[in-house]
Design a protein around this motif. Sequence first.
Motif, PDB file in Angstrom:
ATOM      1  N   ALA A  80      -4.036  28.503  70.510  1.00 33.20           N
ATOM      2  CA  ALA A  80      -4.618  29.840  70.408  1.00 33.20           C
ATOM      3  C   ALA A  80      -6.141  29.712  70.495  1.00 33.20           C
ATOM      4  CB  ALA A  80      -4.206  30.480  69.090  1.00 33.20           C
ATOM      5  N   GLU A  81      -6.827  30.841  70.625  1.00 33.12           N
ATOM      6  CA  GLU A  81      -8.300  30.843  70.771  1.00 33.12           C
ATOM      7  C   GLU A  81      -8.998  30.046  69.685  1.00 33.12           C
ATOM      8  OE1 GLU A  81     -10.623  33.879  72.194  1.00 33.12           O
ATOM      9  OE2 GLU A  81      -9.509  33.294  74.001  1.00 33.12           O
ATOM     10  N   ASP A  82      -8.483  30.143  68.447  1.00 37.37           N
ATOM     11  CA  ASP A  82      -9.146  29.475  67.322  1.00 37.37           C
ATOM     12  C   ASP A  82      -8.708  28.014  67.162  1.00 37.37           C
ATOM     13  OD1 ASP A  82      -6.579  29.768  66.440  1.00 37.37           O
ATOM     14  OD2 ASP A  82      -7.065  30.865  64.596  1.00 37.37           O
ATOM     15  N   GLY A  83      -7.946  27.501  68.123  1.00 38.27           N
ATOM     16  CA  GLY A  83      -7.521  26.102  68.052  1.00 38.27           C
ATOM     17  C   GLY A  83      -6.169  25.927  67.384  1.00 38.27           C
ATOM     18  N   SER A  84      -5.685  26.962  66.717  1.00 37.06           N
ATOM     19  CA  SER A  84      -4.400  26.835  66.011  1.00 37.06           C
ATOM     20  C   SER A  84      -3.256  26.869  67.020  1.00 37.06           C
ATOM     21  CB  SER A  84      -4.238  27.984  65.008  1.00 37.06           C
ATOM     22  OG  SER A  84      -4.159  29.214  65.709  1.00 37.06           O
ATOM     23  N   ILE A  85      -2.065  26.515  66.555  1.00 41.92           N
ATOM     24  CA  ILE A  85      -0.897  26.533  67.429  1.00 41.92           C
ATOM     25  C   ILE A  85      -0.458  27.983  67.652  1.00 41.92           C
ATOM     26  CG2 ILE A  85       0.723  26.262  65.479  1.00 41.92           C
ATOM     27  CD1 ILE A  85       2.430  24.481  67.319  1.00 41.92           C
ATOM     28  N   PRO A 124      -5.412  17.234  73.746  1.00 41.57           N
ATOM     29  CA  PRO A 124      -6.429  18.221  73.357  1.00 41.57           C
ATOM     30  C   PRO A 124      -5.876  19.304  72.424  1.00 41.57           C
ATOM     31  CG  PRO A 124      -6.569  17.745  75.703  1.00 41.57           C
ATOM     32  CD  PRO A 124      -5.301  17.114  75.215  1.00 41.57           C
ATOM     33  N   LYS A 125      -4.722  19.873  72.771  1.00 46.03           N
ATOM     34  CA  LYS A 125      -4.216  20.978  71.931  1.00 46.03           C
ATOM     35  C   LYS A 125      -3.649  20.453  70.616  1.00 46.03           C
ATOM     36  CE  LYS A 125       0.581  21.624  73.500  1.00 46.03           C
ATOM     37  NZ  LYS A 125       1.309  21.123  72.335  1.00 46.03           N
ATOM     38  N   ILE A 185      -3.546  20.267  64.714  1.00 42.84           N
ATOM     39  CA  ILE A 185      -3.333  19.625  63.409  1.00 42.84           C
ATOM     40  C   ILE A 185      -4.605  19.745  62.555  1.00 42.84           C
ATOM     41  CG2 ILE A 185      -3.874  17.205  64.033  1.00 42.84           C
ATOM     42  CD1 ILE A 185      -0.973  18.421  61.770  1.00 42.84           C
ATOM     43  N   ILE A 186      -5.777  19.757  63.202  1.00 42.08           N
ATOM     44  CA  ILE A 186      -7.015  20.004  62.450  1.00 42.08           C
ATOM     45  C   ILE A 186      -6.938  21.398  61.825  1.00 42.08           C
ATOM     46  CG2 ILE A 186      -9.481  20.559  62.705  1.00 42.08           C
ATOM     47  CD1 ILE A 186      -9.691  18.276  64.738  1.00 42.08           C
TER      48      ILE A 186
END
Length: 436
Positions: A91-96, A274-275, A280-281
């Motif tokens: 997702a845009e914010d880096g989340s899954i 990358p994703k 996980i972060i």
Amino acid sequence: MNVSIVGSGYVGTTIAACFADLGHGVVNIDIDQSIVDAINAGDAPIHEEGLPELVDAHAGADGTGRLRATTDYDAVLDTDVTFLCLPTPQAEDGSIDLSIMQAGAEQLGETLREKQDRHTVVVKSTVVPGTTEERIAPLLQEPSENEDGADVGVGMNPEFLREGTAVHDFRHPDKVVLGADDDGTLADMQRVFAPLLDEHDAPVVETDTRTAEMTKYANNAFLASKISLINDLGNICKQFGIDAYEVADAIGLDDRIGEQFLRSGLGWGGSCFPKDTRAIIHAAEETGYEPPMLHAAIEVNDGQPERLLDLLDEHLDVDGKRVAVLGLAFKPGTDDIRNARSIPVIEGLQKRNASVAAYDPVAADEMRERFPEIEYAASAADALDGACAALIVTEWDEFSALDEEFEAMARKLVVDGRRVDLPVEERGLEYEGLTW
Ligand SMILES: NC(=O)C1=CN([C@@H]2O[C@H](COP(=O)(O)OP(=O)(O)OC[C@H]3O[C@@H](n4cnc5c(N)ncnc54)[C@H](O)[C@@H]3O)[C@@H](O)[C@H]2O)C=CC1
Ligand SMILES: O=C(O)[C@H]1O[C@H](OP(=O)(O)OP(=O)(O)OC[C@H]2O[C@@H](n3ccc(=O)[nH]c3=O)[C@H](O)[C@@H]2O)[C@H](O)[C@@H](O)[C@@H]1O
């Protein structure tokens, strides 16, 4: 056994063809009619070594008939186990982003209401800890429970195959991780994998679904960080004029380090490292923990393409000049360009107003959609013709065979991001390696 596979992309098609080859009856379910048509015609819908032969052998006109594809979810009703191989993008914010998984699980759950006997659904997609139990299982189990329908067990079986060697990796796993929270689900998963484990004796890790989910992220995060660490060290080597590959060969001899994944250069791309590192972060942050090592792994990785361009700048002002970009795919052996390092490299060249002539043996069509304005050469020789510099971005084997083609360059300057074997002395190349 009869197995259904929802999502027929890189993972879904590969495991479908391999399971069919192991003797299971397999049906692929996908919303993309062109993928379904390709499989039913005996053609592999993606570029993967060994896959065309398997799809043809099992779905083709003279095949065994053990593999077929459809857009109709009802096909799961004739099977015992379903693997969910749907995308889990960032997702845009880096989340899954679980929206595709949840939509697929919802449709599957509704379909399973019709099932008379027990069914097991296995999450194959990479999902953050807790997803299978909390976000997917309810969508699969509640419709049947409400209707007093058959039992639906839900397990998690992470996939470790690599693109380009997917068929080989599936057939020769380093490990098989079976995550289940009940015995019936575990038993079904064991049955599906029994023929594979009969052929190739691999360690089997039996655990709960959350640990299985975390194992996948830990695996990818470790490998991505290993590459970033060798790139960090490689950048230091370059500062000292030392060959990072010689150093990597030496440290790789230590069993505790291991020789694999020590190729320094442009860094990691692809659909997963990358994703998955970002997902996980993000998941860790939501629990209140900031993982500094993983942030650093991404930071090093993001810096490598610019380091390659900095090296080019040291030799040449590319403004208005033709620069060949050799390799577009995120790694050799695939046409996948997702997060390929070629993308920031081309963007950097465009920022410098260079005229880009790109070549890749299989990924050019994919890249054309991303960068319609650049030139796509029909061969490496055509890309090099008249170029003032060449950047090596993907280490396709055919690039090590390049020889007299360099003579057609306007200036024989090569900046190599992947350590390809080139005739540097024989052809008098001006040559820079990124970490050597
Ligand atoms: N690509 C790889 O090498 C690996 C991927 N993974 C994980 O496996 C999962 C799948 O990845 P890929 O196979 O690369 O994805 P992909 O994008 O190649 O394929 C996904 C497929 O799902 C289909 N699809 C989308 N929505 C659907 C729906 N509602 N119903 C049925 N089909 C639908 C798409 O048309 C597409 O063919 C991801 O979670 C990924 O992180 C894990 C290991 C390796
Ligand atoms: O989860 C996934 O999708 C998969 O991600 C990776 O597989 P993949 O991305 O297909 O390919 P890799 O061979 O791991 O390469 C990833 C990237 O790292 C780069 N790389 C790899 C190795 C190395 O030594 N140096 C290096 O820069 C490659 O060029 C490529 O861009 C993992 O290796 C698989 O185990 C995993 O299943």
